[in-house]
Design a protein around this motif. Structure first.
Motif, PDB file in Angstrom:
ATOM      1  N   GLY A 135      49.975   6.454 -26.248  1.00  0.00           N
ATOM      2  CA  GLY A 135      49.792   7.926 -25.612  1.00  0.00           C
ATOM      3  C   GLY A 135      51.496   8.131 -25.338  1.00  0.00           C
ATOM      4  O   GLY A 135      52.185   7.700 -25.683  1.00  0.00           O
ATOM      5  N   PHE A 136      52.107   9.469 -24.984  1.00  0.00           N
ATOM      6  CA  PHE A 136      53.007   9.862 -24.192  1.00  0.00           C
ATOM      7  C   PHE A 136      54.499  10.167 -25.120  1.00  0.00           C
ATOM      8  O   PHE A 136      55.822  10.507 -25.356  1.00  0.00           O
ATOM      9  CB  PHE A 136      53.777   8.911 -23.549  1.00  0.00           C
ATOM     10  N   GLN A 137      54.114   9.683 -26.228  1.00  0.00           N
ATOM     11  CA  GLN A 137      55.483  10.089 -27.388  1.00  0.00           C
ATOM     12  C   GLN A 137      54.991  11.063 -28.687  1.00  0.00           C
ATOM     13  O   GLN A 137      53.458  10.982 -28.569  1.00  0.00           O
ATOM     14  CB  GLN A 137      55.408   8.934 -28.145  1.00  0.00           C
ATOM     15  N   GLY A 152      52.314  11.735 -19.153  1.00  0.00           N
ATOM     16  CA  GLY A 152      51.775  11.858 -20.091  1.00  0.00           C
ATOM     17  C   GLY A 152      51.056  12.058 -21.331  1.00  0.00           C
ATOM     18  O   GLY A 152      50.789  12.343 -22.319  1.00  0.00           O
ATOM     19  N   SER A 153      50.500  10.205 -20.915  1.00  0.00           N
ATOM     20  CA  SER A 153      49.521   9.751 -21.976  1.00  0.00           C
ATOM     21  C   SER A 153      48.075  11.118 -21.992  1.00  0.00           C
ATOM     22  O   SER A 153      47.988  11.227 -22.920  1.00  0.00           O
ATOM     23  CB  SER A 153      49.098   8.214 -21.506  1.00  0.00           C
ATOM     24  N   ASP A 154      47.836  11.625 -20.727  1.00  0.00           N
ATOM     25  CA  ASP A 154      46.450  12.561 -20.266  1.00  0.00           C
ATOM     26  C   ASP A 154      46.907  13.436 -21.585  1.00  0.00           C
ATOM     27  O   ASP A 154      46.157  13.783 -21.735  1.00  0.00           O
ATOM     28  CB  ASP A 154      46.367  12.639 -18.941  1.00  0.00           C
ATOM     29  N   THR A 155      48.249  14.067 -21.776  1.00  0.00           N
ATOM     30  CA  THR A 155      48.561  15.266 -22.118  1.00  0.00           C
ATOM     31  C   THR A 155      48.216  14.358 -23.165  1.00  0.00           C
ATOM     32  O   THR A 155      47.516  15.231 -24.258  1.00  0.00           O
ATOM     33  CB  THR A 155      49.961  15.644 -22.309  1.00  0.00           C
TER      34      THR A 155
END
Ligand code: ADP
Ligand code: ASP
Ligand code: MG
Length: 419
Positions: A135-137, A152-155
């Protein structure tokens, strides 16, 4: 065969035992007959620790280098989870953003996802493998690594669910769902069975960090069925996030959040003439500063100047310090004051539309406690008040009480208390 996206946050993958538990939850979903895509955060406090490490080197690191550093965290947890699943006799493969093709804008530290390539993930899913994704990247078309902003991993998870038209996107965390307010702050906060995308988006924006705001924005835009559940109570359905049109609105206020991560900056005695606000906020935007609340005072009759106050993230103060000399030379203010002793307390509810008196009740409640309001901002379904940090907790407790957001049950929250 449907596709399910599961996202596990930092607390859920904090150590090897927890990673093995997550492996069981993922395998269970696969044995239910689904193709499973898993998104993981970095283990425990890894991201915080990496940030601390960078601060030991410099207070103004290049955003690009921060992305290179912080994106490493998720690669550790994704590979360990794949190993744990393999060890339990199931096929899993871990992939980073470059291997998947999660393309973002070339905007370091706060990049937005613009496209997700399908081929590689589809190939693995069709081969019966569980796909674990960092996530996150993200990655730019130039091959630069980006990150999506804290949380941001949720996104990443919701964007993957949208791209692969998943049946569900389940966000597993250390809480049993979305509560009326942070259950670590008010242990009698109530768990919500459902909440609308609109309310969840406002709550996330004003500091309820249970979900990254852009994850809710994306879920709403792409109609992704989304839920928040506990990694420690897998049978609990948690909170479902649905369209406001499907909800019955009983109470004017659905939830409350408190955000202590901002500072207030006051530019004193700015000449009252057209164009000055434009110049100021252009300077701020050009150095990547996002501004939240803004107030411009009335021009004083004598000096023909006014004060412009706004809030920014406290981590952005070094960036502001860099641009401050230019603001001084262009606008000639009498002073620039930075106030770190602030917290933003916000109430959110679609039920406040067309119900007069909600703002009055909020301000009266704070007044009764002798709490001074430093700034106010509103939207159709939100009212935020800036108060001194030392009053934030009592404001939250009193407002929960007045708007009937607390109950008798004590929430069961896992993990460390917020620092
Ligand atoms: P993760 O690592 O799983 O992404 P986060 O720390 O980002 O977890 O989010 C979960 C935390 O959000 C909870 O531990 C809780 O303290 C906090 N939180 C803030 N507001 C709320 C809310 N309204 N409902 C539930 N949790 C909340
Ligand atoms: N690891 C990142 C952070 O701590 C992203 C996330 O957890 O969602 O912000
Ligand atoms: Mg999170």
């Amino acid at each position: 065969m449907g596709i399910v996206v599961q996202k596990f946050g930092g607390t859920s993958v904090a150590d090897s035992e927890k990673i093995k538990n997550v492996a069981d939850a993922v395998i269970k979903e696969k044995l239910n007959g689904n193709k499973v895509i898993v998104v993981v955060s970095a283990m425990g406090h890894t991201t915080d620790n990496l940030i601390k490490l960078s601060k030991e080197i410099t207070s103004t690191p290049l955003d690009r280098e921060m992305d290179m550093l912080l994106s490493t965290g998720e690669q550790v947890s994704m590979s360990l989870l794949a190993m744990a699943i393999n060890e339990k006799g199931h096929k899993a493969v871990s992939l980073n953003a470059m291997q998947v093709g999660i393309l973002t804008e070339p905007n370091h530290c706060r990049a937005r996802i613009v496209d997700i390539k399908q081929e590689r993930v589809k190939r693995h899913l069709d081969n019966g493998e569980i796909v674990i994704i960092a996530g996150f990247q993200g990655i730019t078309t130039d091959g630069e690594i980006t990150t999506l902003g804290r949380g941001g991993s949720d996104t990443s998870a919701v964007a993957l669910a949208a791209a692969f038209k998943a049946d569900r996107c389940d966000i597993y965390s250390d809480v049993e769902g979305v509560y009326t307010t942070d259950p670590r702050v008010v242990p009698t906060a109530q768990k919500l069975e459902v909440i609308s995308y609109e309310e969840m988006l406002e709550l996330a924006r004003v500091g309820a960090n249970v979900l990254h705001p852009r994850s809710v924005e994306t879920a709403k835009l792409c109609d992704v069925p989304m839920g928040v559940r506990s990694s420690f109570k897998l049978d609990d359905l948690g909170t479902l996030i649905i369209g406001v049109d499907k909800m019955e609105l009983h109470k004017p206020v659905t939830g409350l959040a408190c955000d202590s991560s901002q500072v207030r900056i006051v530019i004193c005695d700015v000449p009252d003439k057209p164009g000055n606000a434009g110049k100021l906020f252009t300077l701020l935007a050009n150095c990547g500063l996002s501004v939240d609340m803004i107030i411009q005072s009335y021009a004083r009759s004598m000096g023909n100047t006014n004060d412009i106050a706004f809030t920014i993230d406290k981590n952005d103060v070094p960036k502001f310090d860099k641009v401050a000399p230019e603001i001084k030379s262009i606008m000639n203010p009498s002073n620039i004051h930075i106030d770190e002793d602030i917290a933003k307390v916000s109430i959110v509810g679609a039920g406040m539309i067309d119900r007069p008196g909600i703002a009055a009740t909020m301000f009266e409640t704070l007044a009764k406690l002798g709490i001074n309001i430093k700034m106010i901002s509103t939207s159709e379904i939100k009212i935020s008040c800036l108060v001194e940090k030392c009053h934030a907790k009592e404001a939250v407790v009193a407002l929960c009480n007045v708007f009937e957001l607390d109950g008798a049950d004590i929430a069961d929250v896992k993990g460390d208390l917020p620092v």
